[in-house]
Design a protein around this motif. Structure first.
Motif, mmCIF file in Angstrom:
data_model
loop_
_atom_site.group_PDB
_atom_site.id
_atom_site.type_symbol
_atom_site.label_atom_id
_atom_site.label_comp_id
_atom_site.label_asym_id
_atom_site.label_seq_id
_atom_site.Cartn_x
_atom_site.Cartn_y
_atom_site.Cartn_z
ATOM 1 N N THR A 17 0.873 -1.179 0.000
ATOM 2 C CA THR A 17 0.000 0.000 0.000
ATOM 3 C C THR A 17 0.903 1.220 0.000
ATOM 4 N N ILE A 18 0.591 2.187 -0.861
ATOM 5 C CA ILE A 18 1.468 3.350 -1.027
ATOM 6 C C ILE A 18 0.810 4.609 -0.466
ATOM 7 N N PHE A 19 1.554 5.295 0.396
ATOM 8 C CA PHE A 19 1.160 6.591 0.968
ATOM 9 C C PHE A 19 2.204 7.600 0.504
ATOM 10 N N GLU A 20 1.800 8.564 -0.315
ATOM 11 C CA GLU A 20 2.781 9.472 -0.903
ATOM 12 C C GLU A 20 2.273 10.913 -0.888
ATOM 13 N N THR A 21 2.999 11.776 -0.172
ATOM 14 C CA THR A 21 2.650 13.192 -0.152
ATOM 15 C C THR A 21 2.702 13.734 -1.576
ATOM 16 N N GLY A 22 1.690 14.482 -1.939
ATOM 17 C CA GLY A 22 1.624 15.065 -3.276
ATOM 18 C C GLY A 22 0.929 14.177 -4.287
ATOM 19 N N ALA A 23 0.873 12.876 -4.028
ATOM 20 C CA ALA A 23 0.195 11.960 -4.944
ATOM 21 C C ALA A 23 -1.162 11.545 -4.367
ATOM 22 N N ASN A 24 -1.170 10.953 -3.159
ATOM 23 C CA ASN A 24 -2.440 10.521 -2.578
ATOM 24 C C ASN A 24 -2.617 10.932 -1.121
ATOM 25 N N GLN A 54 -4.805 15.719 10.144
ATOM 26 C CA GLN A 54 -4.333 14.347 10.317
ATOM 27 C C GLN A 54 -4.996 13.432 9.288
ATOM 28 N N VAL A 55 -4.254 12.410 8.871
ATOM 29 C CA VAL A 55 -4.794 11.320 8.071
ATOM 30 C C VAL A 55 -4.670 10.068 8.931
ATOM 31 N N LEU A 56 -5.812 9.438 9.241
ATOM 32 C CA LEU A 56 -5.856 8.271 10.116
ATOM 33 C C LEU A 56 -6.054 7.012 9.282
ATOM 34 N N VAL A 57 -5.143 6.041 9.459
ATOM 35 C CA VAL A 57 -5.151 4.800 8.685
ATOM 36 C C VAL A 57 -5.175 3.616 9.650
ATOM 37 N N CYS A 58 -6.095 2.694 9.434
ATOM 38 C CA CYS A 58 -6.134 1.471 10.231
ATOM 39 C C CYS A 58 -5.249 0.434 9.544
ATOM 40 N N LEU A 59 -4.157 0.076 10.194
ATOM 41 C CA LEU A 59 -3.243 -0.918 9.636
ATOM 42 C C LEU A 59 -3.656 -2.342 9.992
ATOM 43 N N GLN A 60 -4.391 -2.500 11.109
ATOM 44 C CA GLN A 60 -4.804 -3.831 11.549
ATOM 45 C C GLN A 60 -6.054 -3.709 12.397
ATOM 46 N N HIS A 81 -9.002 -1.496 6.831
ATOM 47 C CA HIS A 81 -7.816 -1.892 6.071
ATOM 48 C C HIS A 81 -7.033 -0.663 5.661
ATOM 49 N N PRO A 82 -5.741 -0.825 5.364
ATOM 50 C CA PRO A 82 -4.901 0.340 5.077
ATOM 51 C C PRO A 82 -5.170 1.011 3.739
ATOM 52 N N GLN A 83 -6.058 0.469 2.942
ATOM 53 C CA GLN A 83 -6.366 1.105 1.658
ATOM 54 C C GLN A 83 -7.241 2.345 1.840
ATOM 55 N N GLN A 84 -7.910 2.487 2.991
ATOM 56 C CA GLN A 84 -8.754 3.651 3.218
ATOM 57 C C GLN A 84 -8.301 4.388 4.477
ATOM 58 N N ALA A 85 -8.630 5.667 4.514
ATOM 59 C CA ALA A 85 -8.239 6.501 5.647
ATOM 60 C C ALA A 85 -9.233 7.647 5.779
ATOM 61 N N LEU A 104 -4.314 -1.558 15.117
ATOM 62 C CA LEU A 104 -3.176 -0.659 14.962
ATOM 63 C C LEU A 104 -3.571 0.515 14.072
ATOM 64 N N LEU A 105 -3.438 1.716 14.610
ATOM 65 C CA LEU A 105 -3.749 2.957 13.908
ATOM 66 C C LEU A 105 -2.446 3.679 13.582
ATOM 67 N N MET A 106 -2.331 4.166 12.339
ATOM 68 C CA MET A 106 -1.204 5.011 11.947
ATOM 69 C C MET A 106 -1.776 6.385 11.596
#
Length: 136
Positions: A17-24, A54-60, A81-85, A104-106
């Motif tokens: 899963t890709i998290f990229e500033t400026g892209a998504n 903040q961007v909150l992502v559930c990793l698990q 799932h980490p595909q949504q935030a 697990l929250l990121m």
């Protein structure tokens, strides 16, 4: 508040899963932290930020996000799932409920930690939002 989605690339036995500033990721990243829960129905958050997005992502697991405004409006999202935030802008009261274990929250933040950024009392949050509305 809005839901975000991130690209995933499955491969045998794994998923990237890709998290990229400026892209998504719609905010620049100044800080990243995680919160792990090993007990179901644990609560977290319970505050707002003056400046930080903040961007909150559930990793698990499953984590329910609740966002509130000062007028009683409420938005709920179940992150699984980490595909949504969830993108949480400043001046929104945020709460997280860790529904399953382990969970697990990121969190990606666009502002470094500053104690004065936090509003930890809902009445103070409401007064802050009302002052912002009156000033604009």
């Amino acid at each position: 508040m809005r839901l975000l989605s991130f690209p995933q690339f499955p491969a045998p036995g794994r998923v990237l899963t890709i998290f990229e500033t400026g892209a998504n990721l719609p905010i620049p990243i100044a800080r990243v932290f995680t919160v792990a829960s090993d007990q179901p129905d644990t609560a977290g958050g319970g505050h707002a930020h003056r400046w930080c997005s903040q961007v909150l992502v559930c990793l698990q697991g499953e984590i329910e996000f609740v966002g509130r405004d000062h007028l009683g409006g409420e938005v709920r999202h179940l992150l699984t799932h980490p595909q949504q935030a969830v993108l949480m802008p400043p001046t929104i009261w945020g709460e997280q409920y860790y529904r399953t274990t382990p969970a697990l929250l990121m969190v990606f933040c666009d502002y470094p930690f500053a104690a004065e950024d936090y509003i930890r009392d809902f009445d103070s949050f409401r007064a802050h939002r009302e002052a912002l509305a009156a000033a604009s």
